[in-house]
Design a protein around this motif. Structure first.
Motif, PDB file in Angstrom:
ATOM      1  N   ARG A 142       0.849  -1.201   0.000  1.00  0.00           N
ATOM      2  CA  ARG A 142       0.000   0.000   0.000  1.00  0.00           C
ATOM      3  C   ARG A 142       0.884   1.252   0.000  1.00  0.00           C
ATOM      4  O   ARG A 142       0.626   2.217  -0.714  1.00  0.00           O
ATOM      5  CB  ARG A 142      -0.928  -0.022   1.221  1.00  0.00           C
ATOM      6  N   ARG A 143       1.953   1.191   0.819  1.00  0.00           N
ATOM      7  CA  ARG A 143       2.884   2.346   0.841  1.00  0.00           C
ATOM      8  C   ARG A 143       3.572   2.504  -0.509  1.00  0.00           C
ATOM      9  O   ARG A 143       3.757   3.606  -1.000  1.00  0.00           O
ATOM     10  CB  ARG A 143       3.924   2.152   1.950  1.00  0.00           C
ATOM     11  N   ASN A 144       3.982   1.360  -1.127  1.00  0.00           N
ATOM     12  CA  ASN A 144       4.625   1.441  -2.443  1.00  0.00           C
ATOM     13  C   ASN A 144       3.690   2.086  -3.475  1.00  0.00           C
ATOM     14  O   ASN A 144       4.128   2.857  -4.326  1.00  0.00           O
ATOM     15  CB  ASN A 144       4.991   0.043  -2.967  1.00  0.00           C
ATOM     16  N   PHE A 145       2.400   1.748  -3.406  1.00  0.00           N
ATOM     17  CA  PHE A 145       1.458   2.215  -4.435  1.00  0.00           C
ATOM     18  C   PHE A 145       0.907   3.615  -4.134  1.00  0.00           C
ATOM     19  O   PHE A 145       0.717   4.420  -5.030  1.00  0.00           O
ATOM     20  CB  PHE A 145       0.265   1.250  -4.560  1.00  0.00           C
ATOM     21  N   GLY A 171       1.926   5.642  -1.222  1.00  0.00           N
ATOM     22  CA  GLY A 171       2.702   6.466  -0.286  1.00  0.00           C
ATOM     23  C   GLY A 171       3.386   7.650  -0.954  1.00  0.00           C
ATOM     24  O   GLY A 171       3.247   7.873  -2.159  1.00  0.00           O
ATOM     25  N   PHE A 172       4.144   8.391  -0.174  1.00  0.00           N
ATOM     26  CA  PHE A 172       4.769   9.620  -0.701  1.00  0.00           C
ATOM     27  C   PHE A 172       5.963   9.333  -1.609  1.00  0.00           C
ATOM     28  O   PHE A 172       6.353  10.168  -2.405  1.00  0.00           O
ATOM     29  CB  PHE A 172       5.184  10.550   0.462  1.00  0.00           C
ATOM     30  N   ASP A 173       6.563   8.127  -1.475  1.00  0.00           N
ATOM     31  CA  ASP A 173       7.733   7.798  -2.303  1.00  0.00           C
ATOM     32  C   ASP A 173       7.254   7.231  -3.643  1.00  0.00           C
ATOM     33  O   ASP A 173       6.674   6.148  -3.700  1.00  0.00           O
ATOM     34  CB  ASP A 173       8.592   6.772  -1.556  1.00  0.00           C
ATOM     35  N   PRO A 174       7.490   7.951  -4.761  1.00  0.00           N
ATOM     36  CA  PRO A 174       6.941   7.494  -6.057  1.00  0.00           C
ATOM     37  C   PRO A 174       7.843   6.485  -6.791  1.00  0.00           C
ATOM     38  O   PRO A 174       7.607   6.208  -7.970  1.00  0.00           O
ATOM     39  CB  PRO A 174       6.869   8.807  -6.837  1.00  0.00           C
ATOM     40  N   SER A 175       8.857   5.923  -6.118  1.00  0.00           N
ATOM     41  CA  SER A 175       9.860   5.103  -6.837  1.00  0.00           C
ATOM     42  C   SER A 175       9.239   4.020  -7.721  1.00  0.00           C
ATOM     43  O   SER A 175       9.674   3.800  -8.858  1.00  0.00           O
ATOM     44  CB  SER A 175      10.798   4.410  -5.846  1.00  0.00           C
ATOM     45  N   TYR A 176       8.240   3.323  -7.191  1.00  0.00           N
ATOM     46  CA  TYR A 176       7.639   2.229  -7.976  1.00  0.00           C
ATOM     47  C   TYR A 176       6.980   2.780  -9.250  1.00  0.00           C
ATOM     48  O   TYR A 176       7.145   2.214 -10.336  1.00  0.00           O
ATOM     49  CB  TYR A 176       6.630   1.457  -7.104  1.00  0.00           C
ATOM     50  N   HIS A 177       6.266   3.887  -9.114  1.00  0.00           N
ATOM     51  CA  HIS A 177       5.576   4.444 -10.293  1.00  0.00           C
ATOM     52  C   HIS A 177       6.586   4.941 -11.323  1.00  0.00           C
ATOM     53  O   HIS A 177       6.385   4.787 -12.528  1.00  0.00           O
ATOM     54  CB  HIS A 177       4.620   5.566  -9.865  1.00  0.00           C
ATOM     55  N   VAL A 178       7.676   5.518 -10.837  1.00  0.00           N
ATOM     56  CA  VAL A 178       8.720   6.008 -11.746  1.00  0.00           C
ATOM     57  C   VAL A 178       9.393   4.822 -12.448  1.00  0.00           C
ATOM     58  O   VAL A 178       9.569   4.820 -13.671  1.00  0.00           O
ATOM     59  CB  VAL A 178       9.761   6.847 -10.950  1.00  0.00           C
TER      60      VAL A 178
END
Ligand code: COA
Length: 581
Positions: free
Chosen positions: A541-544, A546-553
């Motif tokens: 849930r945090r990956n999708f 959360g404030f850190d966009p690393s996965y989306h990038v």
């Protein structure tokens, strides 16, 4: 030896060569071919004795090949040159093809030959030939060339002196060479052209009058559309694919790339058009999950061997590139739930021919952002559908389940496989049982339950942290899998069927099933599966969201195939702080 792999990307061939060389005691580091200066820096840092280039898209700089022996893998027979080697081989229907390992010199693909291998050329997709025959031949040839280099006395043969040189210089294949004439060319010719361009660049064509590149074609032997349907016309749809009339039959088109967009299942890329022309394109469903008795496109297919009390069920799921969208996971779960009810003792999950599974469908997730949807929501739906599927498999209580991996498997696909009682892997397959490469994704699919019980807590931490690919052999020795079976895809399939039948007929079958149920019950009592899932999903849930966009990038760059701007540190060991060259 200290060997630098200089490559355009860490694709499965590069992964295989790196792992095979490492297994033979060589010290390997990897640098992506980003710019001459980067490659030069890598050479200075690593001080390699040899450079191997498994997959390059441009020439090695002179400053490097003048100083070091650079062995370049060319996916062509001796003498063949040019950037479209496999495309031409397939399109001109060569009976035999090969891989040549040449020494880099000024002229591309024209240096002296260190080793070469040939193989019969299947009528199949380019990407499939690359992942199977080319990868196997390249491994054989590179290992031989490295051995020859290490021996010190081998003199490579100049191309002009090669007696077995049959190939020649071929230009880049252009779309004009690939154009399909739907009014004149028969099904086999059209299929050959699409195969020669799959998975890149595809054949430029159009659907619903909209220009696009088409991929992923399957012949259809019975459906022909309404009387008078013209060649080239779309005549039906099924799940993710559309059916197109040819002069002598019809072809399913599974994937397309619209101009400026990403590669997507055909019915998703043209969802609006399909809604508009629904009456002209009727749904052509298959009758249940049994493998159809005629040639058609069927992504999920079930068959059984033996009708006696020792029957074995086989479930195929041929999803393009091994990517599994929410809907595909849900359909596969329904098929699995149905297969569980069959009177079989062993249930074998065969996946697809080239991939078993690569986890959630990153392209379909990315497409949500192109259509005013939410990629975070689609990621969430997809991982939950994967989890439901994994749970269905873990909970099979009346059969011994086997995941038989004939093709490469990555990320969530590896843990879906591990949800089966047994994992058998074909020799030559590469596994990537980790998630962090996708923007530090935590992962789910019950991996936190499934992995430590096989490799221990520390082993699981190492696999997740190191993010290294595993060969089938390494997967077996680490405890991740249960068997590594030799042979090509056909031999593997026969061996899997034989072993599965052996389990079904074994006198200890009932005891084995009881032990499995007892273990599951004990595990559940110690910590319920729901708890593992909740913990994993809290991270996801945090990956999708959360404030850190690393996965989306990371996903954005992965599906758009953005050029790398640096080599990941876990691959470029020579760039580690404290590296001693
Ligand atoms: N979703 C969508 N497409 C995927 C995919 C996924 N999960 N995994 C692979 N693909 C596609 C690639 O984009 C590529 O597409 P192309 O046909 O347009 O070239 C194709 O599958 C083959 O992938 P490639 O990376 O060239 O294959 P490989 O055998 O060299 O490498 C992996 C295999 C598994 C290392 C690599 O594909 C990978 O890292 N995949 C992502 C896995 C992942 O992170 N899944 C999500 C988390 S569960």
């Amino acid at each position: 030896m200290r060997i630098l792999l200089l490559t355009h990307a860490f694709n499965s061939l590069t992964q295989r060569l790196g792992a095979e060389l490492q297994q033979r005691g060589h010290e390997i580091s990897i640098e992506f071919d980003i710019a001459d200066s980067v490659a030069e820096e890598a050479v200075v840092l690593f001080k390699p004795e040899l450079i191997v280039a498994p997959y390059l898209r441009r020439a090695i700089p002179e400053s490097i090949w003048r100083q070091y022996v650079c062995l370049v893998v060319h996916p062509g027979i001796v003498g063949d040159r040019g950037p479209s080697a496999l495309d031409w081989a397939l399109q001109t229907q060569q009976a035999e093809w090969g891989v040549t390992v040449l020494q880099a010199e000024a002229e591309m693909d024209a240096g002296p030959v260190w080793a070469s291998t040939v193989f019969p050329l299947r009528h199949a997709r380019k990407a499939s030939i690359y992942r199977n025959e080319v990868t196997q031949a390249a491994t054989t040839a590179v290992l031989q060339a490295v051995e020859r280099f290490a021996g010190g006395s081998f003199v490579p043969t100049p191309l002009a002196a090669c007696r077995d040189a049959r190939g020649g210089l071929r230009p880049l294949m252009r779309q004009a060479d690939r154009t399909i004439d739907w009014q004149r060319e028969d099904t086999a010719t059209v299929l050959g052209k699409i195969n020669a361009a799959d998975g890149f660049p595809g054949v430029a064509d159009s659907l619903f009058g909209v220009p696009c590149h088409i991929f992923d074609a399957w012949p259809e032997s019975t459906l022909r559309g309404a009387a008078g349907a013209r060649p080239g016309a779309l005549i039906a749809r099924r799940e993710t694919a559309v059916l197109r009339r040819t002069i002598d039959g019809a072809l399913w088109i599974g994937h397309v790339k619209r101009a400026g967009e990403i590669k997507l299942p055909a019915t998703l890329a043209f969802a609006a058009e399909l809604a508009k022309f629904a009456a002209e394109l009727p749904e052509a469903p298959l009758d249940g999950w049994w493998r159809a008795d005629h040639e058609t496109w069927q992504d999920i297919a079930y068959e059984e061997s033996g009708r006696d009390e020792n029957a074995v069920g086989f479930l195929h799921f041929e999803f393009y590139n091994g990517a599994m969208s929410t809907a595909q996971c849900q359909r596969l779960r329904a098929a699995l739930a149905w297969a569980r009810q069959r009177p079989t003792k062993v249930l074998v999950l065969l996946g697809g021919a080239d991939f078993w599974s690569n986890g959630i469908h990153l392209n379909v997730i990315e497409a949500a952002s192109l259509r005013d949807g939410s990629p975070a929501d689609e990621s969430w739906n997809n991982i939950n559908a994967m989890n439901d599927l994994a749970l269905e498999l873990i909970e099979v209580g009346d059969q011994i389940t086997v995941a038989a991996l004939a093709g490469n498997t990555g990320a969530g696909g590896c843990f879906l496989a591990r949800a089966a009682d047994l994992v058998w892997v074909r020799e030559g397959v590469m596994l990537n049982p980790h998630y962090k490469n996708m923007g530090n994704l935590y992962g789910s699919e019950y991996w936190s339950y499934l992995l430590p019980r096989r490799v221990g807590e520390e082993g699981a931490r190492d696999i997740m942290r190191n993010r290294q690919p595993l060969t089938a052999q390494a997967a077996l020795s680490s405890g991740f899998s249960d068997a590594c079976l030799a042979g090509d895809a056909q031999a593997f399939r026969i061996d899997v069927a034989r072993r599965a039948a052996g389990i079904a007929a074994a006198p200890d079958f009932a005891a084995r099933l009881t032990a499995k149920r007892e273990r599951r019950a004990a595990d559940e009592a110690a910590k319920p599966l729901a708890a593992y899932r909740a913990e994993e999903l809290a991270h996801m849930r945090r990956n999708f969201y959360g404030f850190d966009p690393s996965y989306h990038v990371a996903r954005h760059h992965f599906v758009r195939k953005s050029l790398a701007s640096w080599t990941p540190r876990h691959l470029a060991r020579h760039r580690d702080l404290g590296w001693q060259g």
